[in-house]
Design a protein around this motif. Structure first.
Motif, mmCIF file in Angstrom:
data_model
loop_
_atom_site.group_PDB
_atom_site.id
_atom_site.type_symbol
_atom_site.label_atom_id
_atom_site.label_comp_id
_atom_site.label_asym_id
_atom_site.label_seq_id
_atom_site.Cartn_x
_atom_site.Cartn_y
_atom_site.Cartn_z
ATOM 1 N N ILE A 109 0.832 -1.210 0.000
ATOM 2 C CA ILE A 109 0.000 0.000 0.000
ATOM 3 C C ILE A 109 0.864 1.257 0.000
ATOM 4 O O ILE A 109 0.640 2.192 -0.767
ATOM 5 C CB ILE A 109 -0.931 0.022 1.241
ATOM 6 C CG1 ILE A 109 -1.669 -1.323 1.403
ATOM 7 C CG2 ILE A 109 -1.916 1.191 1.158
ATOM 8 C CD1 ILE A 109 -2.521 -1.744 0.242
ATOM 9 N N THR B 47 5.224 5.097 -2.078
ATOM 10 C CA THR B 47 4.240 4.154 -2.596
ATOM 11 C C THR B 47 4.526 3.882 -4.079
ATOM 12 O O THR B 47 5.549 4.306 -4.608
ATOM 13 C CB THR B 47 2.801 4.666 -2.364
ATOM 14 O OG1 THR B 47 1.876 3.625 -2.716
ATOM 15 C CG2 THR B 47 2.482 5.912 -3.162
ATOM 16 N N LYS C 248 -0.291 -1.535 -6.905
ATOM 17 C CA LYS C 248 -0.052 -2.009 -5.538
ATOM 18 C C LYS C 248 0.237 -3.512 -5.420
ATOM 19 O O LYS C 248 0.567 -3.980 -4.340
ATOM 20 C CB LYS C 248 -1.260 -1.669 -4.643
ATOM 21 C CG LYS C 248 -1.793 -0.232 -4.769
ATOM 22 C CD LYS C 248 -0.761 0.817 -4.410
ATOM 23 C CE LYS C 248 -1.415 2.196 -4.249
ATOM 24 N NZ LYS C 248 -0.416 3.280 -4.328
ATOM 25 N N TYR D 165 -5.860 0.490 -10.347
ATOM 26 C CA TYR D 165 -5.172 0.949 -9.128
ATOM 27 C C TYR D 165 -5.075 2.481 -9.026
ATOM 28 O O TYR D 165 -4.815 3.012 -7.944
ATOM 29 C CB TYR D 165 -3.770 0.342 -9.033
ATOM 30 C CG TYR D 165 -3.776 -1.138 -8.719
ATOM 31 C CD1 TYR D 165 -3.868 -1.581 -7.407
ATOM 32 C CD2 TYR D 165 -3.718 -2.090 -9.732
ATOM 33 C CE1 TYR D 165 -3.883 -2.937 -7.107
ATOM 34 C CE2 TYR D 165 -3.733 -3.450 -9.447
ATOM 35 C CZ TYR D 165 -3.815 -3.862 -8.137
ATOM 36 O OH TYR D 165 -3.837 -5.212 -7.850
#
Ligand code: URA
Length: 199
Positions: free
Chosen positions: A36, A88, A92, A109
């Protein structure tokens, strides 16, 4: 702050159960985790990479393999630690054999990344690698989009986020320093551009 945490938890929960993702079966078959993101939910600087690799999918943490060690060193070179920033990826879940994510995967995503940006509200988004650069420049419809990373790296570009004006700084992927040692200095110099945004 608690609210940010809650919103992030919600995102994590939704991605955990994202059975519509073409990468979901691959994740569960391999006992992988979705990645995440990690770091401060009120970070000034947000780093965005492409997608988790094998190490990352095994641990559920972004940039925790060899290129992550380079990223840590680069952060340290400007006086930062992971906890000071947010890290990030666009996608993911790990794509098989580290292939580029497909347009379908990216589309699936993208809303999560957009939500993360709007929760954290960074003043600067630093993209790691060509893929993330193309994606973010396109997302914010930045006039320089479509440019080559060799030309764009280290530039501070202006963009308009939903919550206000931001900067986007395209950087080479830290893995470049691993297979091309001669680029190490260039990468460090580009990284130093972020210093002015360290508070
Ligand atoms: N490369 C990426 O783009 N992201 C990671 O999390 C790890 C390696």
């Amino acid at each position: 702050m608690a609210d940010r945490m809650e919103q992030m938890r919600q995102i994590k929960d939704e991605i955990l159960h994202l059975e519509t993702s073409p990468l979901y079966a691959y994740r569960t078959e391999n006992n992988y985790y979705p990645v995440i993101g990690e770091g401060s939910h009120s970070a000034n600087i947000m780093f965005i990479g492409e997608a988790p690799g094998k190490n990352e999918a095994q641990q559920g943490r972004p940039f925790c393999g060899a290129s992550g060690r380079v990223l840590d060193q680069l952060l340290e070179s400007i006086g930062l630690q992971r906890a000071d920033v947010y890290i990030t990826n666009v996608v993911k879940d790990r794509p098989p054999e580290n292939r580029d994510p497909t347009p379908e995967e990216i589309a699936l995503y993208t809303p999560f990344l957009v939500r993360q940006i709007n929760i954290i509200q960074p003043r600067v988004i630093a993209t790691l690698g060509r893929f993330a650069m193309d994606f973010v420049l396109d997302l914010f419809d930045i006039p320089e989009k479509g440019g080559k990373i060799s030309k764009m790296r280290g530039q501070v570009l202006d963009a308009q986020a939903e919550y206000g004006a931001i900067h986007v700084v395209p950087l080479y992927h830290p893995a470049v320093a691993l297979y091309n040692q001669s680029q190490r200095k260039t990468i460090e110099e580009d990284f130093a551009v972020l210093k002015e945004f360290v508070t």
